[in-house]
Design an enzyme around this catalytic site. Structure first.
Site, PDB file in Angstrom:
ATOM      1  N   GLU A 130      -5.931  -0.154  -7.246  1.00  0.00           N
ATOM      2  CA  GLU A 130      -5.066   0.376  -7.785  1.00  0.00           C
ATOM      3  C   GLU A 130      -4.953   0.481  -9.370  1.00  0.00           C
ATOM      4  O   GLU A 130      -5.296  -1.237 -10.273  1.00  0.00           O
ATOM      5  CB  GLU A 130      -4.153  -0.379  -7.611  1.00  0.00           C
ATOM      6  N   ARG A 155     -11.565 -13.468  -0.526  1.00  0.00           N
ATOM      7  CA  ARG A 155     -11.606 -12.986  -2.073  1.00  0.00           C
ATOM      8  C   ARG A 155     -11.980 -14.240  -2.618  1.00  0.00           C
ATOM      9  O   ARG A 155     -12.351 -15.350  -2.454  1.00  0.00           O
ATOM     10  CB  ARG A 155     -10.058 -12.440  -2.027  1.00  0.00           C
ATOM     11  N   LYS A 180      -2.984 -10.006 -11.169  1.00  0.00           N
ATOM     12  CA  LYS A 180      -2.881  -8.626 -12.274  1.00  0.00           C
ATOM     13  C   LYS A 180      -1.708  -9.180 -12.802  1.00  0.00           C
ATOM     14  O   LYS A 180      -1.469  -8.692 -14.218  1.00  0.00           O
ATOM     15  CB  LYS A 180      -2.586  -7.739 -11.516  1.00  0.00           C
TER      16      LYS A 180
HETATM   17  P1  ATP Z   1      -2.806  -5.234  -6.287  1.00  0.00           P
HETATM   18  O1  ATP Z   1      -2.645  -4.875  -4.824  1.00  0.00           O
HETATM   19  O2  ATP Z   1      -1.561  -6.685  -5.951  1.00  0.00           O
HETATM   20  O3  ATP Z   1      -2.429  -4.543  -7.331  1.00  0.00           O
HETATM   21  P2  ATP Z   1      -5.735  -6.285  -6.429  1.00  0.00           P
HETATM   22  O4  ATP Z   1      -6.156  -7.504  -6.691  1.00  0.00           O
HETATM   23  O5  ATP Z   1      -5.061  -6.015  -4.804  1.00  0.00           O
HETATM   24  O6  ATP Z   1      -4.094  -6.753  -6.438  1.00  0.00           O
HETATM   25  P3  ATP Z   1      -6.734  -3.587  -6.148  1.00  0.00           P
HETATM   26  O7  ATP Z   1      -6.101  -3.087  -7.358  1.00  0.00           O
HETATM   27  O8  ATP Z   1      -5.329  -2.930  -5.145  1.00  0.00           O
HETATM   28  O9  ATP Z   1      -5.645  -5.340  -6.824  1.00  0.00           O
HETATM   29  O10 ATP Z   1      -7.915  -3.985  -5.612  1.00  0.00           O
HETATM   30  C1  ATP Z   1      -8.747  -3.344  -5.473  1.00  0.00           C
HETATM   31  C2  ATP Z   1      -9.899  -4.052  -4.250  1.00  0.00           C
HETATM   32  O11 ATP Z   1     -10.743  -5.280  -5.227  1.00  0.00           O
HETATM   33  C3  ATP Z   1      -9.398  -3.979  -2.934  1.00  0.00           C
HETATM   34  O12 ATP Z   1     -10.208  -3.954  -1.883  1.00  0.00           O
HETATM   35  C4  ATP Z   1      -9.346  -5.544  -3.372  1.00  0.00           C
HETATM   36  O13 ATP Z   1      -9.331  -6.284  -1.898  1.00  0.00           O
HETATM   37  C5  ATP Z   1     -10.176  -6.255  -3.714  1.00  0.00           C
HETATM   38  N1  ATP Z   1     -10.111  -7.270  -4.911  1.00  0.00           N
HETATM   39  C6  ATP Z   1      -8.597  -7.255  -4.873  1.00  0.00           C
HETATM   40  N2  ATP Z   1      -8.623  -8.778  -6.179  1.00  0.00           N
HETATM   41  C7  ATP Z   1     -10.223  -9.283  -5.212  1.00  0.00           C
HETATM   42  C8  ATP Z   1     -10.813 -10.774  -5.641  1.00  0.00           C
HETATM   43  N3  ATP Z   1     -10.441 -12.036  -6.085  1.00  0.00           N
HETATM   44  N4  ATP Z   1     -12.334 -11.596  -5.009  1.00  0.00           N
HETATM   45  C9  ATP Z   1     -12.437 -10.116  -4.093  1.00  0.00           C
HETATM   46  N5  ATP Z   1     -12.678  -8.899  -3.771  1.00  0.00           N
HETATM   47  C10 ATP Z   1     -10.828  -8.324  -4.537  1.00  0.00           C
HETATM   48 MG    MG Z   2      -4.595  -3.890  -3.290  1.00  0.00          MG
END
Ligand code: ATP
Ligand code: MG
Length: 585
Positions: free
Chosen positions: A47, A290, A300
């Protein structure tokens, strides 16, 4: 940065990395072997509401890694369904980061590319009696939803006719209603044990300009709906996500199955109109744990707060766990990939020790970084038996274990800078370095002795005066006698002054997210995490290009700052010390 580093030998069958056998790769292998898929396709779906961090690197290495290993492809898809928090700055940085890690996407897509198809899919669900427009407020929806032990109650709007639902949804789309007054909800089961299936919202009203579609849409699809359908539209075979989405999988499958793009070409016509291929796979969602690392925050929201509250020097502050920060710190793509490999893939939640990350960097730089000499906390040593203005050039190998790095010339003179901590007037027990009257080996230059310690009025040592044994130069017979320690040095006459930024962990406790003491992560910032000093470099270090990494002998791995370094005004960041010396927390 990899271009600046020494190229590594091609992988031969003997030293090729071992085949990875985690549970996701096993599934992929089986799906290819059984003929379920002839080719695999993954995606990385960030995102664009912030910069990528090291947790994302795990997901990138997994999605792009699997595609590469199994001759498949991986898309980069911006999950841009929440316009309020998104920004083109992040869109650009994310692409930069993925490329930096060494990956290239098959196609660059945006969830917003599919807004028309999503909309048609929602109308189809309405026509099939599987979605309805609900007028409950957010608060009422919560009250109707029930909880883990109690079933929910049906919305009073659940039995609206198809005609009424279509009319209302079209008027939502036309922008007739204010934000929050209505939602489109999937009609699934308010008594489901899985709360995600209790008539979840799939569209909401949001009169917010979108960074890609401008003001074309006053309604936006919800994440679960958009994500499942985006995967289906791109022909993703394996949709890999983190464990917290396990409970969403039934909804994911419900969306894919009930919309069923494969049997309704009208729904995918908007893609064809845009010149995008018509694909409609049934993707399989697979969850993995994760990445969590101690001494780090990874949310974030918290990373954003560190930046906006000026607690760090921006998103690319070298102490940040963002990819931009790690890059500026001197982490290399190879080190990031090695780290991801070490961490592995599983369904077990775990906390990775920060030293695993540092260890991966040390390992990569040990073989990839040329050696140089630099003095970080300078103390002058004058070799009084050499003539004033004495200058000569010594030849040093650039890497002790790899001749292909070649050699360099290093000036040597009568006055040297040595490290202040390499001298002790009153040595502690076991001391192996300089003391008054004692001998030391000057790396590659001979054996020196200190005869005189010069102090200022406050008693601080400001200069050492001594002697270089003329029979102890490299190659001479006298060089072979036993001397306890060897220290590094630079010629004071030739050395280049440099700004040296000594970075350490940003937080001083293992779990900065812990708020049980009434504190927040802001209270756990490590005040010692950034020290800026003036040091001296040998000329061959000063002339580095930005992002070039070196091992400064005996002190650590350093990188020429990506933005601030020039040969005339060198700036180096400490990437990592040579050994794990962390004690706090
Ligand atoms: P948010 O959705 O709250 O903004 P997010 O960390 O999920 O935060 P995204 O940009 O949606 O951010 O994440 C993109 C991809 O990265 C998703 O598939 C997510 O599952 C993966 N991802 C995010 N944080 C981690 C992590 N700590 N370990 C492994 N994969 C992650
Ligand atoms: Mg996300």
């Amino acid at each position: 940065m990899s271009e600046n580093l020494h190229p590594t030998a091609d992988a031969t069958p003997e030293n090729a990395p071992a085949e990875k056998r985690d549970f996701i790769r096993q599934i992929v292998r089986e799906d290819l072997a059984s003929g379920k898929h002839t080719a695999i396709k993954t995606r990385f779906p960030p995102e664009p509401n912030g910069y990528l961090h090291i947790g994302h690197a795990k997901s990138i290495c997994l999605n792009f890694g699997i595609a590469g290993e199994f001759s498949g492809v991986c898309n980069l898809r911006f999950d841009d369904t929440n316009p309020a928090r998104e920004d083109p700055e992040y869109v650009a940085a994310i692409q930069d980061d993925v490329r930096w890690l060494g990956f290239e996407w098959n196609e660059l897509r945006h969830a917003s590319d599919y807004f028309e198809a999503y909309y048609l899919a929602a109308e189809k669900l309405i026509r099939d009696g599987k979605a309805f427009v609900c007028d409950l407020s957010a608060e009422e929806v919560r009250a109707y939803r029930g909880n883990l032990t109690e079933p929910g109650r049906n919305s009073p709007y659940r039995e609206r006719s198809v005609e009424e639902n279509l009319d209302l949804f079209r008027r939502m789309r036309a922008g007739e209603f204010p934000d929050g007054t209505r939602t489109l909800r999937a009609k699934i089961d308010m008594a489901s044990g899985n709360i995600n299936l209790r008539d979840p919202a799939i569209y909401r009203i949001k009169h917010v300009e979108h960074q890609n579609t401008g003001n074309a849409w006053p309604i936006y699809p919800m994440y679960d709906f958009a994500h499942a359908l985006g995967d289906a539209l791109e022909g993703i075979t394996h949709s890999l996500c983190t464990l917290e989405f396990e409970d969403h999988r039934p909804l994911y499958d419900w969306c894919v199955d009930n919309v069923d793009f494969a049997h309704d070409d009208a729904l995918t016509q908007p893609l064809v109109d845009k010149g995008l291929p018509r694909e409609a796979a049934k993707p399989r969602q697979i969850e993995f744990s994760r990445l969590n690392i101690n001494y780090t925050v990874m949310s974030k929201r918290k990373l954003m707060a560190l930046v906006t509250e000026n607690l760090v020097d921006g998103w690319d502050d070298p102490r940040m766990p963002t990819l931009q920060g790690l890059r500026r710190r001197g982490y290399t793509p190879a080190a990031m990939r090695l780290f991801a490999e070490r961490v592995g893939i599983s369904k077990q939640n775990s906390l990775i020790d920060f030293s695993v990350l540092e260890g991966a960097l040390r390992e990569v730089l040990d073989s990839a970084a040329p050696r140089r000499m630099a003095v970080i906390d300078p103390l002058k040593l004058v070799l009084t038996n050499l003539p004033e203005g004495h200058a000569e050039t010594l030849t040093f190998s650039n890497h002790p274990k790899d001749e292909s790095f070649g050699t360099r010339e290093m000036p040597f003179g009568r006055e040297l800078w040595i490290e202040r901590e390499d001298f002790a007037e009153v040595p502690p027990k076991g001391w192996k370095r300089l003391v008054p009257g004692g001998e030391i080996r000057l790396r590659g230059a001979g054996i020196a002795r200190v005869d005189e310690v010069i102090k200022d009025a406050d008693g601080n040592v400001v200069e050492l005066r001594g002697w270089l044994d003329p029979e102890s130069r490299p190659g001479m017979e006298g060089a072979n006698r036993k001397v306890k320690g060897t220290i590094h040095w630079v010629s004071a006459q030739h050395a280049v002054e440099a700004e040296i930024r000594l970075y350490d962990r940003l937080f001083s406790v293992q779990n900065p997210d812990d708020e049980s003491e009434g504190k927040t992560y802001r209270d756990y910032l490590n005040p010692e995490s950034r020290k800026v000093v003036t040091g001296y470099l040998e000329p061959a270090a000063a002339s580095a290009t930005p992002e070039q990494s070196f091992q400064f002998e005996r002190t650590g791995y350093f990188v020429a700052d990506r933005h601030d370094h020039t040969a005339a005004k060198p700036v180096f960041n400490r990437s990592v010390t040579l050994r794990d010396t962390w004690t706090a927390g």
